[in-house]
Design an enzyme around this catalytic site. Structure first.
Site, PDB file in Angstrom:
ATOM      1  N   ASP A 189       0.786  -1.232   0.000  1.00  0.00           N
ATOM      2  CA  ASP A 189       0.000   0.000   0.000  1.00  0.00           C
ATOM      3  C   ASP A 189       0.815   1.278   0.000  1.00  0.00           C
ATOM      4  O   ASP A 189       0.265   2.340   0.209  1.00  0.00           O
ATOM      5  CB  ASP A 189      -0.945   0.056   1.198  1.00  0.00           C
ATOM      6  CG  ASP A 189      -2.066  -0.941   1.057  1.00  0.00           C
ATOM      7  OD1 ASP A 189      -2.382  -1.260  -0.099  1.00  0.00           O
ATOM      8  OD2 ASP A 189      -2.588  -1.389   2.072  1.00  0.00           O
ATOM      9  N   ALA A 190       2.129   1.188  -0.169  1.00  0.00           N
ATOM     10  CA  ALA A 190       2.901   2.431  -0.179  1.00  0.00           C
ATOM     11  C   ALA A 190       2.608   3.186  -1.467  1.00  0.00           C
ATOM     12  O   ALA A 190       2.231   2.614  -2.483  1.00  0.00           O
ATOM     13  CB  ALA A 190       4.378   2.124  -0.063  1.00  0.00           C
TER      14      ALA A 190
END
Lengths: 250, 1136
Positions: free
Chosen positions: B752-753
């Site tokens: 999810d970065a």
């Protein structure tokens, strides 16, 4: 080829030098945003907002009620330093646009700033970048593999941007012909239509680049292109000399 | 009066079968509704009711004080008023005050409470007007607030934001919200089965004086009455007899004459016989013997009297007993028994505690009125005590009670309750904590979300699913998405957009009306008639009014009268066929919402009405008064057939929903296309929306808050919802529209970065301001000394200002605009060393001795430099000097900062990439954010995909997209807009890589998505230490970031090292790097010595030095101190 096109975008975005304000000192509280305009040297700005005594009684517009209520880039004054006065005229060094709003003031408020501009490159901060965007695309190529006639021709023309497909009338039969594939935006709309899907081949010409350079205004885009080529040439020369020096070493 | 009876309307069938025309703009009723009701208006309404109506009732109920010392003396309250907020400038001079001044000066926004009284002074009767008795904290935007009815320009001159909803208090400078409290409704019979399957029933009676709980329990098929005032459960039949119904036939008739009921009740009758109780007196004696003894002063009463008082006043206190006429109470008790008997055989008769119609919401007004009544009673008791004590004493002046009326008791009681959140009400033994909370000003939404929050009385630690789960009866009243995760899940709820909470209404006119509409009074009827199957019992707020033959007629006429405006719109009526009741409710705290009335298959609201509304000829009230729209509460909803859309209207339909998206609350209303998302994602977004940075209010730059996060360039979302416009989120947004490319890039985007574009960051994407406050109070002390602020110190040799004081002005306070580094001083305050005792008296002829001062500077502590934004020098209510320093930090996004879209998709920034390395489209567009596509499949946030497409279409068309729940722009339309502008219909684009310069092998989903920057930033969290402070006692490193603490190698980590056998590492981590200590041990006696000398052996012969943890040494010494001798036996490492 690849090297060229890579460097091209990079240089334009990141390495052609322009100038921007680096430091500014304020003597007013209600201002926050860092100012950005394309300048050189030292600029001064001194504005005091006062009430307009001659304003009509029923005025409600702040522009009418107050004098200097809007501070724009027009208020910036260039202060030549060193021999700058001899080298440049006031027209040479100025904000790109004179109507950019810097702040809104009300009576009793005063703006007094000094701004130092420096020359920098976009790599360091986006404010130095001379272009809004610089990019390229490959020339689209549209080949009609199976002829599209009558309604299909019109439908095909609909699927592309305007002027890409021309519908010709030959012996009373309407027929679609590729007129100008460069105008296509490549929306790939035809693939939604089963009857057209297999009649057209979309591709790109892999060595035809269409560059677009959109300047922010400090330098016109044609100058920018030349400048960037100069930087590229410089880089190439530097690279060659590095190669040479390494050859000597080993 | 003209009434149309519902059944009589001639309708033609063809007409009904035609599809009903949709009123397109009926959502425009919403802004009209929100102008008068809803969101925070319920707080304000409730508070207004309290200060204008309820407070007068409280005073009326406690109006007279008399004393035993003097029969002539009395004090009578004639009236009470709550004034408008002001502040005492100097003695007896007041000045009106604005809420913002209170915030800045750490004061309470309160108004004086004044009374008109009549009392005797000596033999005179005196009337005094406008006597202050205390101060009442005033809710912002309530009827007494200075802000009500002000135009935006006037609000601006008071430094107040016109969009701020109000509904909170300012107490000692902090904004406090009294949360809505959810409770089980009072005075209603609730039948329940306990864990063993025994059915019982209970009623919590509540009147102004008393709160008590009465229950019926079954024990071996016998019914017993259970009450706190009784030491033991009493057989129900005995209670009936004690209340004067000696005839058992009569008792049975009341309970019910069905075969089944009689047979179940028989053992209870038998029990009474076994106890030999036949008369009322016997029964009263029996009950009296069971009454719990209480220390009572005054007259002692006999057992019988005590029992009679208990039955009349304490048991089922809400049923009025006039002159010991127990008929009504007997009937109520009989009904309770009957309900239990019925529930024994049929489970359908058991009530559902979680049903929302059985819940009442307590608001600020009700809570404050409980508190005020308690304080007022205490105030009166104190006056009485003073009168009792002073009147008998001989004195010179006449006794004047006014001189003894102290203001501070009521003032402090109210302010203290609001600031601490501890609601202590002595007479009900109520002690609730956490009733108030500090209004969270993280963003506009977090503040608004707090005003709609409902907290439940349930214990958070209990693992129960019932009260936590979503009840079908909560539909439209509470937001189904907005609840926290974790322990408070489902217990903390939020109101939906159109919910209103009622306030108390007069009962008297409703009773009169009910009797006029054919309700027969109980006193005329025998027990059998009342429990007869042909009649319906009529209840008003839990009390039995009587019976009615034709319930239908009653309900219909009642509703018609309400629609015609003869009865208050918030009074609800509904039949309950299972129990054969008609419930009329006019009590406060019920949740209700408006619906469009449908008559004979046609909604009453037509296009014409909406047009008039838009033109401003109509208000929401007009819709109510003309019977086009009405409020339904949860109970009444059950008796209605409500159509969601016009197309679903049938002949039976009675109401039509105004807009389906109103079933969501404020926070869930921000989500575009929530109906396309997986439901937990919406819940996550509801929690995250409150952490998003943005704007707080138009007055945000005038505020000095302890911590304030602002976004530099907030934007209105490209894809709006109607809720966003209704709550004016578009005027105070929290986020920015980022161009997002959904693709993988570089591997720094896993888990999810996000990848950010450096040029976007340069141009201000995600840039935020962090404001922090530091305060400094300059006090005066009892011994005439006071704190002082000194100018900057100078270096003795060079004459230059020392580094720590470099930011200080000549007055010793830092000046605005100054850059402050870590540990520099903000205010150079010093404090007298002696503050309690008096100074040495000055010897005459010599200057008075100067008190000694100690430096107590206020300094800045933090990893990054900070700028002084502004300094406020003022005084607080105690007239002490107050210095507030507002510090500013501008932060640009960096790796590790947290961002989130509006779909519960949070991620940290993984990498910031130069623009030239970013991919670009054919048009040369570079994304601001690159998001990894792996975020989609498992999360199923389809709404985000649609938001992107709708946003892209909006950008191309030059208008905002709409993603309103259960509506909004259709994907099909959005796609065709994209195609029209020469884009791919699916929103995917041909993208060239910025790294290789070659086209990517896939088309990339590309377009604008609204991104929020969340308050969690790495600079606030980063922490590392090599060496640093240690705790004094154990000499181990301190704990926590704020104390520059060490990072703990915990038990589990230790276990790993042990298992691995890394003994040296273990030694290093646990001792050398922590609290190693060199200790001298005597190998002879095994005790610790000191500087090479053993005290025990009085020798230095056998001393060896070794390293042990300081905590270990401490342990040994502590053991020694409790007479346990730990001896160390030492061996040379070469011996074995």
């Amino acid at each position: 080829m690849l090297l060229l096109r890579m460097h091209y975008g990079v240089i334009l975005l990141a390495e052609v030098a322009t100038m921007a304000i680096e430091k500014s000192s304020f003597t007013i509280t209600p201002l926050l945003s860092k100012m950005r305009c394309w300048l050189t040297g030292l600029f001064e700005l001194k504005v005091k907002c006062i009430k307009n005594k001659n304003a009509p009684k029923n005025a409600t517009d702040p522009d009418e009620l107050f004098i200097h209520s809007k501070v724009t880039t027009d208020h910036l004054k260039w202060v030549p330093m060193g021999n700058q006065a001899r080298k440049y005229g006031p027209q040479d060094i100025r904000p790109v646009h004179n109507d950019i709003l810097i702040a809104k003031l009300r009576p009793g408020q005063e703006l007094d700033l000094k701004m130092h501009t420096v020359k920098g490159i976009g790599k360091d901060h986006a404010k130095f970048s001379p272009v809004a965007t610089a990019s390229y695309r490959l020339l689209p190529e549209i080949t009609i593999t199976k002829p599209c006639e009558e309604e299909l021709a019109d439908k095909l023309a609909e699927c592309f941007s305007e002027g890409v497909i021309r519908v010709e009338k030959n012996n009373g039969v309407k027929r679609a012909v590729v007129a100008n594939s460069r105008r296509d935006t490549c929306s790939r709309e035809i693939f939604r239509h089963d009857d057209l899907k297999n009649r057209v081949k979309l591709s790109r010409i892999r060595d035809h680049f269409i560059f677009s350079v959109e300047s922010t205004g400090a330098l016109s885009s044609d100058v920018l292109v030349c400048e960037s080529i100069k930087v590229l040439l410089g880089k190439c020369r530097h690279f060659l000399s590095e190669l040479d020096s390494h050859c000597v070493d080993t | 009066m003209e009434f149309e009876t519902l059944g009589n309307i001639t309708e033609n069938l063809e007409d009904v079968s035609k599809p009903v025309k949709t009123v397109e703009d009926k959502w425009k009723l919403l802004p009209a509704f929100l102008k008068v009701k809803g969101l925070v208006k319920q707080h304000i309404d409730s508070f207004n009711y309290f200060i204008n109506v309820d407070i007068k009732k409280i005073v009326k109920a406690n109006e007279k004080i008399t004393t035993d010392a003097d029969p002539v003396w009395y004090l009578k309250y004639l009236n009470i008023y709550v004034g408008s907020p002001d502040v005492e400038e100097s003695f007896n001079i007041t000045k009106p005050i604005s809420p913002h001044e209170c915030r800045l000066r750490d004061m309470t926004y309160s108004a004086p409470i004044t009374v008109d009284i009549e009392y005797t002074r000596g033999s005179q009767r005196v009337v005094r007007h406008n006597l202050p008795i205390g101060r009442m904290p005033i809710m912002l935007r309530s009827s007494n607030c200075v802000l009500t009815g002000k135009s935006p320009a006037e609000l601006a001159s008071l430094n107040e934001c016109p969009i701020d909803p109000g509904g909170y208090f300012v107490a000692n400078g902090t904004e406090k919200v009294i949360l809505i409290q959810e409770q089980l409704s009072k005075n209603r019979i609730i039948v329940e089965a306990d864990k063993k399957g025994n059915v019982g029933c209970s009623v919590t009676s509540s009147t102004a004086e008393r709160k008590s709980r009465t229950s019926i329990v079954t024990k071996q098929h016998k019914f017993r009455l259970k009450h706190n005032a009784l030491s033991e459960d009493v057989p129900v039949v005995v209670v009936f007899k004690a209340m004067g119904i000696e005839c058992e036939q009569e008792i049975v008739q009341m309970v019910g004459c069905e075969e089944e009921v009689i047979s179940t009740f028989a053992p209870s009758l038998e029990e009474c016989h076994k106890l030999n109780i036949y008369t009322q007196l016997q029964a009263l004696q029996y009950v009296g013997s069971k009454v719990r003894q209480r220390a009572t002063w005054g007259k002692s009463r006999t057992k019988v009297e005590e029992a009679r008082e208990l039955l009349a006043g304490v048991m089922l206190a809400h049923v009025p007993v006039i002159k010991y006429d127990f008929k009504a109470k007997c009937l109520f008790l009989a009904l309770m028994v009957r309900r239990v008997i019925l529930a024994c055989s049929d489970e359908a008769h058991v009530d559902d505690r979680d049903y929302y119609g059985n819940k009442r919401l307590e608001l600020a007004g009700q809570l404050l009125s409980l508190l005020f009544e308690d304080l007022f009673k205490r105030f009166n008791a104190e006056l009485k005590k003073i009168a009792d004590q002073t009147i008998p004493k001989p004195r010179a002046a006449q006794f004047d009670i006014v001189k003894h009326m102290r203001q501070d008791q009521i003032t402090h009681g109210l302010v203290h309750a609001i600031t601490s959140g501890n609601w202590i009400i002595k007479r009900f033994n109520m002690n609730r904590a956490g009733v108030t909370q500090v209004l969270s000003r993280l963003s506009f939404i977090s503040a608004l979300g707090m005003m709609t929050r409902i907290s439940s009385q349930f214990e958070k630690t209990r693992k129960v699913s019932g009260p936590r789960s979503l009840q079908p009866s909560q539909w439209g009243m509470l937001c189904p998405s907005d609840t926290p995760e974790g322990e408070a899940c489902g217990l903390v709820k939020n109101l939906a957009l159109m919910t209103h909470i009622t306030t108390d209404q007069e009962e008297e006119p409703i009773i009169r009306l009910a009797y006029n509409l054919g309700v027969e009074n109980l006193s005329m009827l025998s027990g059998e008639e009342i429990s007869h199957p042909s009649v319906y019992l009529v209840f008003l707020n839990g009390n039995i009014l009587g019976v009615v033959k034709s319930y239908k007629r009653l309900v219909e006429t009642f509703r018609l009268m309400r629609r015609a405006g003869y009865i208050n719109e918030f009074v609800s009526i509904c039949p309950n066929h299972q129990h054969r009741f008609v419930n009329i409710a006019s009590d406060g705290g019920r949740v209700c919402r408006p619906y469009i009335i449908v008559k004979s298959g046609k909604p009453m609201v037509a296009d014409r009405h909406i047009q008039e509304l838009v033109q401003g000829f109509r208000s929401f009230e007009d819709f109510l008064h003309e019977g086009l729209v009405e409020y339904l509460d949860v109970n009444e909803e059950n008796d209605c057939s409500i159509a969601l859309y016009e197309k679903e209207i049938t002949r039976e339909t009675t109401h039509l929903e105004i807009e389906p998206f109103t079933l969501l609350g404020v926070c869930a209303g921000l989500i575009p296309y929530p109906h396309h998302n997986q439901s937990p994602r919406n819940t996550y977004q509801c929690a995250m929306g409150k952490q998003a940075m943005g704007s707080i209010g138009y007055n945000q730059r005038n505020r000095i808050d302890t911590l304030l996060y602002l976004l530099c360039y907030p934007q209105v979302p490209m894809v709006k919802t109607k809720t966003i416009e209704l709550i004016q989120f578009d005027k105070l947004p929290a986020g920015q529209n980022a161009t997002v490319a959904v693709m993988s890039y570089s591997g720094y985007d896993i888990e999810d970065a996000l990848i950010l574009n450096k040029s976007s960051v340069d141009r201000g994407f995600g840039r935020c301001l962090v404001y922090r406050k530091q305060t400094c109070l300059l006090k005066r002390y009892a011994n005439q000394t006071f704190d002082r602020v000194m100018g900057p110190s100078k270096d003795a040799s060079t004459g230059e200002v020392i580094w720590r004081h470099r930011a200080l002005d000549a007055d010793g306070i830092c000046s605005p605009g100054e850059r402050i580094e870590n540990k520099q001083v903000l205010v150079n305050k010093s404090m007298p060393v002696v503050t309690t005792s008096g100074l040495q008296p000055a010897t005459p002829g010599q200057p008075p001795p100067q008190p000694e001062y100690r430096d107590v500077p206020v300094s800045y502590k933090g990893p990054m430099d900070i700028y002084i934004e502004r300094v406020l020098v003022t005084s607080n209510a105690e007239e002490a000097f107050l210095i507030k320093i507002l510090q500013r930090q501008t932060r640009r996004p960096e790796i590790g900062d947290k961002f989130s879209s509006r779909h519960g998709q949070k991620g940290v920034c993984g990498l910031i990439v130069n623009q030239e390395d970013m991919p670009f489209t054919d048009l040369g567009i570079c994304p601001d954010i690159i998001m990894n596509p792996h975020g989609f499949p498992s999360r199923m946030t389809v709404g985000k995909l649609i938001e992107l497409m709708a946003g892209k279409a909006g950008v191309l068309e030059g208008h905002f997209g709409y993603g309103t729940a259960f509506g909004g722009d259709k994907v099909e339309d959005v796609c065709s807009v994209l195609v029209e502008h020469g884009f791919n219909y699916s929103g995917k684009e041909y993208v060239t890589s910025g790294i290789t310069g070659e086209p990517l092998t896939a088309y990339i989903f590309f377009g604008p998505v609204y991104y929020q920057k969340l308050k969690h930033m790495v600079v606030d969290k980063m922490h590392a230490r090599a060496k640093g402070p240690r705790a004094v006692l154990t000499r181990q490193p301190t704990e926590g970031r704020s104390r520059d603490g060490g990072l703990r190698l915990g038990e589990m980590e230790r276990d790993c090292l042990i298992a691995y056998g890394a003994s040296m590492l273990l030694l290093e981590r646990l001792m050398i790097s922590s609290d190693a200590f060199e200790v001298d041990v005597c190998s002879e006696c095994g005790l610790m010595g000191y500087s090479g000398w053993c005290h025990y052996c009085s020798s230095s012969h056998n001393i060896s030095t070794l390293k042990i943890p300081y905590a270990c040494k401490l342990l040994f010494q502590e053991l020694l101190s409790m007479n346990i001798v730990p001896r160390l036996s030492l061996k040379h490492y070469t011996d074995e």
